[in-house]
Scaffold this motif. Structure first.
Motif, PDB file in Angstrom:
ATOM      1  N   GLN A  21     -27.561  -1.545  -3.820  1.00 13.07           N
ATOM      2  CA  GLN A  21     -28.835  -2.348  -4.264  1.00 13.07           C
ATOM      3  C   GLN A  21     -29.923  -1.263  -4.225  1.00 13.07           C
ATOM      4  O   GLN A  21     -30.737  -0.937  -5.273  1.00 13.07           O
ATOM      5  CB  GLN A  21     -29.310  -3.469  -3.724  1.00 13.07           C
ATOM      6  N   VAL A  22     -30.243  -0.586  -3.092  1.00  7.44           N
ATOM      7  CA  VAL A  22     -31.182   0.456  -2.925  1.00  7.44           C
ATOM      8  C   VAL A  22     -30.838   1.692  -3.710  1.00  7.44           C
ATOM      9  O   VAL A  22     -31.919   2.128  -4.427  1.00  7.44           O
ATOM     10  CB  VAL A  22     -31.341   0.800  -1.484  1.00  7.44           C
ATOM     11  N   ARG A  23     -29.902   1.925  -3.900  1.00  8.85           N
ATOM     12  CA  ARG A  23     -29.658   3.207  -4.656  1.00  8.85           C
ATOM     13  C   ARG A  23     -30.028   2.868  -6.219  1.00  8.85           C
ATOM     14  O   ARG A  23     -30.473   3.755  -6.822  1.00  8.85           O
ATOM     15  CB  ARG A  23     -27.916   3.579  -4.587  1.00  8.85           C
ATOM     16  N   ALA A  24     -29.662   1.805  -6.568  1.00 12.29           N
ATOM     17  CA  ALA A  24     -29.830   1.225  -7.960  1.00 12.29           C
ATOM     18  C   ALA A  24     -31.524   1.202  -8.141  1.00 12.29           C
ATOM     19  O   ALA A  24     -31.825   1.806  -9.192  1.00 12.29           O
ATOM     20  CB  ALA A  24     -29.206   0.009  -8.332  1.00 12.29           C
ATOM     21  N   PHE A  25     -32.178   0.740  -7.195  1.00 13.69           N
ATOM     22  CA  PHE A  25     -33.388   0.782  -7.183  1.00 13.69           C
ATOM     23  C   PHE A  25     -34.343   1.986  -7.474  1.00 13.69           C
ATOM     24  O   PHE A  25     -34.918   2.289  -8.363  1.00 13.69           O
ATOM     25  CB  PHE A  25     -34.143   0.036  -5.975  1.00 13.69           C
ATOM     26  N   VAL A  26     -33.865   3.021  -6.360  1.00  5.56           N
ATOM     27  CA  VAL A  26     -34.411   4.430  -6.626  1.00  5.56           C
ATOM     28  C   VAL A  26     -34.110   5.037  -7.782  1.00  5.56           C
ATOM     29  O   VAL A  26     -34.874   5.706  -8.562  1.00  5.56           O
ATOM     30  CB  VAL A  26     -34.014   5.271  -5.165  1.00  5.56           C
ATOM     31  N   ALA A  27     -32.691   4.760  -8.462  1.00  3.54           N
ATOM     32  CA  ALA A  27     -32.303   5.430  -9.624  1.00  3.54           C
ATOM     33  C   ALA A  27     -33.300   5.059 -10.407  1.00  3.54           C
ATOM     34  O   ALA A  27     -33.752   5.840 -11.620  1.00  3.54           O
ATOM     35  CB  ALA A  27     -30.900   5.169  -9.940  1.00  3.54           C
ATOM     36  N   GLN A  28     -33.660   3.796 -10.713  1.00  5.97           N
ATOM     37  CA  GLN A  28     -34.485   3.215 -11.645  1.00  5.97           C
ATOM     38  C   GLN A  28     -35.858   3.813 -11.668  1.00  5.97           C
ATOM     39  O   GLN A  28     -36.447   4.263 -12.691  1.00  5.97           O
ATOM     40  CB  GLN A  28     -34.692   1.724 -11.374  1.00  5.97           C
ATOM     41  N   VAL A  29     -36.471   3.836 -10.321  1.00  2.00           N
ATOM     42  CA  VAL A  29     -37.715   4.514 -10.377  1.00  2.00           C
ATOM     43  C   VAL A  29     -37.626   5.905 -10.786  1.00  2.00           C
ATOM     44  O   VAL A  29     -38.671   6.364 -11.588  1.00  2.00           O
ATOM     45  CB  VAL A  29     -38.285   4.583  -8.608  1.00  2.00           C
ATOM     46  N   GLU A  30     -36.487   6.530 -10.509  1.00  2.00           N
ATOM     47  CA  GLU A  30     -36.351   8.125 -10.981  1.00  2.00           C
ATOM     48  C   GLU A  30     -36.375   8.132 -12.466  1.00  2.00           C
ATOM     49  O   GLU A  30     -37.068   8.762 -13.043  1.00  2.00           O
ATOM     50  CB  GLU A  30     -35.215   8.730 -10.507  1.00  2.00           C
ATOM     51  N   ALA A  31     -35.625   7.054 -13.142  1.00  2.00           N
ATOM     52  CA  ALA A  31     -35.819   7.010 -14.491  1.00  2.00           C
ATOM     53  C   ALA A  31     -36.977   6.695 -15.270  1.00  2.00           C
ATOM     54  O   ALA A  31     -37.065   7.282 -16.318  1.00  2.00           O
ATOM     55  CB  ALA A  31     -34.462   5.910 -15.064  1.00  2.00           C
ATOM     56  N   GLU A  32     -37.639   5.737 -14.514  1.00  2.20           N
ATOM     57  CA  GLU A  32     -38.856   5.539 -15.140  1.00  2.20           C
ATOM     58  C   GLU A  32     -40.011   6.746 -14.959  1.00  2.20           C
ATOM     59  O   GLU A  32     -40.962   6.610 -15.886  1.00  2.20           O
ATOM     60  CB  GLU A  32     -39.456   4.209 -14.369  1.00  2.20           C
ATOM     61  N   ASN A  33     -39.761   7.618 -14.289  1.00  4.22           N
ATOM     62  CA  ASN A  33     -40.721   9.058 -14.352  1.00  4.22           C
ATOM     63  C   ASN A  33     -40.588   9.637 -15.506  1.00  4.22           C
ATOM     64  O   ASN A  33     -41.406  10.580 -15.739  1.00  4.22           O
ATOM     65  CB  ASN A  33     -40.427   9.761 -13.126  1.00  4.22           C
ATOM     66  N   GLU A  34     -39.507   9.723 -16.305  1.00  7.00           N
ATOM     67  CA  GLU A  34     -39.000  10.484 -17.284  1.00  7.00           C
ATOM     68  C   GLU A  34     -40.026  10.616 -18.389  1.00  7.00           C
ATOM     69  O   GLU A  34     -40.398  11.817 -18.729  1.00  7.00           O
ATOM     70  CB  GLU A  34     -37.814  10.094 -17.885  1.00  7.00           C
ATOM     71  N   THR A  35     -40.702   9.543 -18.775  1.00 10.55           N
ATOM     72  CA  THR A  35     -41.701   9.448 -19.847  1.00 10.55           C
ATOM     73  C   THR A  35     -42.936  10.295 -19.263  1.00 10.55           C
ATOM     74  O   THR A  35     -43.462  11.463 -20.071  1.00 10.55           O
ATOM     75  CB  THR A  35     -42.363   7.938 -20.120  1.00 10.55           C
ATOM     76  N   PRO A 210     -37.529  -6.315  -0.285  1.00  7.98           N
ATOM     77  CA  PRO A 210     -37.936  -6.608  -1.564  1.00  7.98           C
ATOM     78  C   PRO A 210     -39.468  -6.244  -1.427  1.00  7.98           C
ATOM     79  O   PRO A 210     -40.208  -5.587  -2.380  1.00  7.98           O
ATOM     80  CB  PRO A 210     -37.951  -7.999  -1.608  1.00  7.98           C
ATOM     81  N   GLU A 211     -40.235  -6.315  -0.278  1.00 12.92           N
ATOM     82  CA  GLU A 211     -41.623  -5.820   0.046  1.00 12.92           C
ATOM     83  C   GLU A 211     -41.859  -4.620  -0.306  1.00 12.92           C
ATOM     84  O   GLU A 211     -42.824  -4.103  -1.048  1.00 12.92           O
ATOM     85  CB  GLU A 211     -42.166  -6.390   1.245  1.00 12.92           C
ATOM     86  N   LYS A 212     -41.194  -3.712   0.414  1.00 17.15           N
ATOM     87  CA  LYS A 212     -41.314  -2.268   0.228  1.00 17.15           C
ATOM     88  C   LYS A 212     -40.889  -1.805  -1.233  1.00 17.15           C
ATOM     89  O   LYS A 212     -41.575  -0.946  -1.663  1.00 17.15           O
ATOM     90  CB  LYS A 212     -40.285  -1.496   1.168  1.00 17.15           C
ATOM     91  N   GLN A 213     -39.884  -2.536  -1.833  1.00 17.38           N
ATOM     92  CA  GLN A 213     -39.570  -2.101  -3.168  1.00 17.38           C
ATOM     93  C   GLN A 213     -40.656  -2.537  -4.340  1.00 17.38           C
ATOM     94  O   GLN A 213     -41.040  -1.879  -5.201  1.00 17.38           O
ATOM     95  CB  GLN A 213     -38.402  -2.708  -3.610  1.00 17.38           C
ATOM     96  N   ALA A 214     -41.208  -3.681  -3.979  1.00 23.95           N
ATOM     97  CA  ALA A 214     -42.459  -3.988  -4.765  1.00 23.95           C
ATOM     98  C   ALA A 214     -43.838  -3.125  -4.488  1.00 23.95           C
ATOM     99  O   ALA A 214     -44.557  -2.707  -5.597  1.00 23.95           O
ATOM    100  CB  ALA A 214     -43.091  -5.438  -4.508  1.00 23.95           C
ATOM    101  N   ARG A 215     -44.001  -2.597  -3.295  1.00 19.94           N
ATOM    102  CA  ARG A 215     -44.964  -1.556  -3.051  1.00 19.94           C
ATOM    103  C   ARG A 215     -44.560  -0.141  -3.729  1.00 19.94           C
ATOM    104  O   ARG A 215     -45.632   0.342  -4.415  1.00 19.94           O
ATOM    105  CB  ARG A 215     -44.981  -1.402  -1.560  1.00 19.94           C
ATOM    106  N   VAL A 216     -43.514   0.170  -3.944  1.00 21.16           N
ATOM    107  CA  VAL A 216     -43.162   1.374  -4.413  1.00 21.16           C
ATOM    108  C   VAL A 216     -43.115   1.200  -6.176  1.00 21.16           C
ATOM    109  O   VAL A 216     -43.950   2.190  -6.552  1.00 21.16           O
ATOM    110  CB  VAL A 216     -41.390   1.786  -4.433  1.00 21.16           C
ATOM    111  N   VAL A 217     -43.101   0.057  -6.673  1.00 19.87           N
ATOM    112  CA  VAL A 217     -43.208  -0.033  -7.910  1.00 19.87           C
ATOM    113  C   VAL A 217     -44.645  -0.013  -8.351  1.00 19.87           C
ATOM    114  O   VAL A 217     -45.194   0.579  -9.410  1.00 19.87           O
ATOM    115  CB  VAL A 217     -42.525  -1.520  -8.369  1.00 19.87           C
TER     116      VAL A 217
END
Lengths: 265, 248
Positions: A21-35, A210-217
């Motif tokens: 789950q954490v790997r998928a989350f970080v990969a998603q953050v990375e992908a969203e940097n692309e723009t 979930p709290e940390k992930q929300a903060r990252v977003v």
């Protein structure tokens, strides 16, 4: 127990404890940097294509040079004030990044002097940049997001700001035709990519609730917007890039301040 | 005024008796067959000393003048990375030796509070982060001494993993001492600066010897070497010295 670049590279790729789950989350953050990365690359390309004056280029690189110095100082401060129980591996990686930033400062100074066909007054330029322009430099975000004491913000800065820097330096290497400058900037781009991987490593280690992930977003959204505005001031305002940003991340807000490069070189 | 390169070489030469005297004390510590607990404590102290060095060097980077030569900053950051590597290497050595993980949160704060046995304290005392001459001397004297010390340990430890690690640290410290010498040769360009450096070097050597006595076994013969070379009044702290024949 030998520590060289290969060992450090292995260290940043080696986070076995992160869950799927954490790997998928970080990969998603990375992908969203692309723009952001693509929007910045477009601005850099347009800016370099429009440069006709060598002095403009010298001043532009002086700004980038001082930004590297600011990064170095922030990193050194983070290590100097690290908590007593900080993992030694973490200290190694942060120290490596500080060394890279010092090297970049030296390398860009060499490029500036190469373009200037002679030595520059380092004190004058660093003084000027720190006094007039530091608020709109990328490295300023380290202080804004309190990266010295906030490990999550630091990791995110590495992932996003250093990731963007890697792409920007690579684009500069592509745009400048001079082989000395292109080679130098290609090397800087590779280092920045490594710093970005350090950020990913840390996020994989700490984004486990979930709290940390929300903060990252939330922080990632702000950081991307800030970095885009920094890029607008440091290169040029490109309508296409702003439109891309707004489609991906929502409404942007232009920075009021402008770079002051009214000094003589 | 003396040529700065010759002046620095003279200071370097003048360190050698001190370095030898301290090497004898370290060798004596190992040859006295310390218990595992004593060895562990000794290594923890050295580990935290590396971390303190790291902090001090990074503070110098943070406080560097805006016109500091970028090459100088690269050298400092390289040294900082070395210190971070050493910190990790000694931590790994301790865990290897004791076969159990080391609780850094437990041992590091305690060691940081100990003011009597760590060379890195010299950096704080002489304001290395703000004083470029003190910093150069610190690199030349304290790091130069450290290179000799780590080499003695590498020579005395029979375990190849520990010996190899410590020899690597010794080589790095030699490089840091060289950085200090190069730096000083560049900046000690007036008589005032050279006088100040001489005065500071003497104070630093004295502090370092006292720290070394507190952290190892104060040897009678080391003390005699020091007194013969630097003068009877040189050692002010009172240590219960041990003659070499008591150990060997």
């Amino acid at each position: 127990m030998k520590f060289d670049q290969a060992e450090l590279e292995k260290m940043v790729d080696d986070v076995e404890t992160a869950s799927e789950q954490v790997r998928a989350f970080v990969a998603q953050v990375e992908a969203e940097n692309e723009t952001l990365f693509v929007a910045s690359e477009k601005q850099i390309e347009a800016y370099y294509n429009g440069i006709t004056d060598r002095k403009q280029l010298v001043k532009h690189f002086i700004g980038r040079m001082v930004n590297e110095r600011m990064n170095m100082v922030e990193l050194a401060g983070k290590v100097a004030n690290a908590s007593p129980d900080m993992d030694p591996k973490e200290l190694q990686l942060l120290s490596k990044q500080a060394l890279d930033e010092a090297n970049h400062f030296r390398m860009v100074r060499d490029v500036v002097e190469y373009l200037n066909e002679g030595p520059i007054d380092l004190k004058k330029h660093v003084d000027w940049e720190m006094e007039k322009n530091r608020e709109i430099r990328g490295a300023k975000l380290l202080a804004k997001y309190e990266c010295e004491t906030d490990e999550l913000a630091m990791a995110l800065y590495q992932l996003i700001a250093e990731g963007r820097a890697a792409r920007n330096w690579a684009m500069m290497a592509k745009c400048v035709t001079d082989p000395f400058i292109a080679g130098t900037y290609g090397k800087i781009a590779r280092d920045e990519k490594f710093h970005s991987k350090m950020g990913r490593r840390k996020l994989l280690q700490i984004c486990d609730t979930p709290e940390k992930q929300a903060r990252v977003v939330e922080l990632a959204q702000q950081m991307r917007m800030d970095l885009f505005e920094v890029n607008c001031k440091g290169t040029l305002e490109l309508e296409e890039s702003r439109r891309m940003m707004e489609e991906a991340y929502g409404k942007t807000t232009k920075l009021e301040a402008n770079l002051d490069t009214s000094y003589q070189v | 005024m003396q040529n700065s390169v010759e002046f620095v070489e003279k200071i370097w030469e003048d360190n050698q008796v001190l370095f030898k005297a301290m090497q004898m004390q370290i060798r004596a510590f190992y040859d006295a067959k310390p218990t595992m607990d004593k060895l562990r404590k000794n290594f923890i102290r050295r580990m935290v000393n590396e971390r303190m060095n790291l902090n001090e060097i990074m503070k110098s980077v943070v406080n560097s003048d805006l016109d500091t030569d970028p090459i100088e900053l690269v050298s400092l950051c390289k040294q900082a990375l070395d210190e971070a590597n050493h910190y990790r290497m000694v931590r790994d050595a301790i865990e290897y030796m004791t076969s159990e993980p080391l609780d850094l949160a437990d041992v590091v704060p305690t060691e940081l509070a100990d003011l009597t046995t760590k060379g890195a304290r010299v950096a704080e005392r002489f304001n290395v982060e703000h004083d470029p001459i003190a910093r150069g001397l610190y690199q030349m004297i304290v790091e130069g001494n450290a290179s000799c010390n780590w080499q003695v340990m590498a020579d005395n430890l029979t375990d190849p993993v520990l010996s190899f690690s410590y020899a690597k640290i010794a080589a790095d410290e030699r490089f840091h001492a060289k950085l200090g010498r190069t730096h000083l040769a560049k900046i000690l360009d007036t008589e005032e600066k050279q006088n100040y450096a001489s005065e500071l070097a003497t104070k630093m050597r004295k502090d370092l010897f006292n720290l070394n006595c507190a952290g190892n076994i104060p040897i009678k013969e080391s003390r005699e070497m020091i007194e013969n070379h630097y003068g009877k009044e040189w050692i002010t702290a009172d240590f219960n010295t041990v003659a070499l024949e008591e150990i060997y």
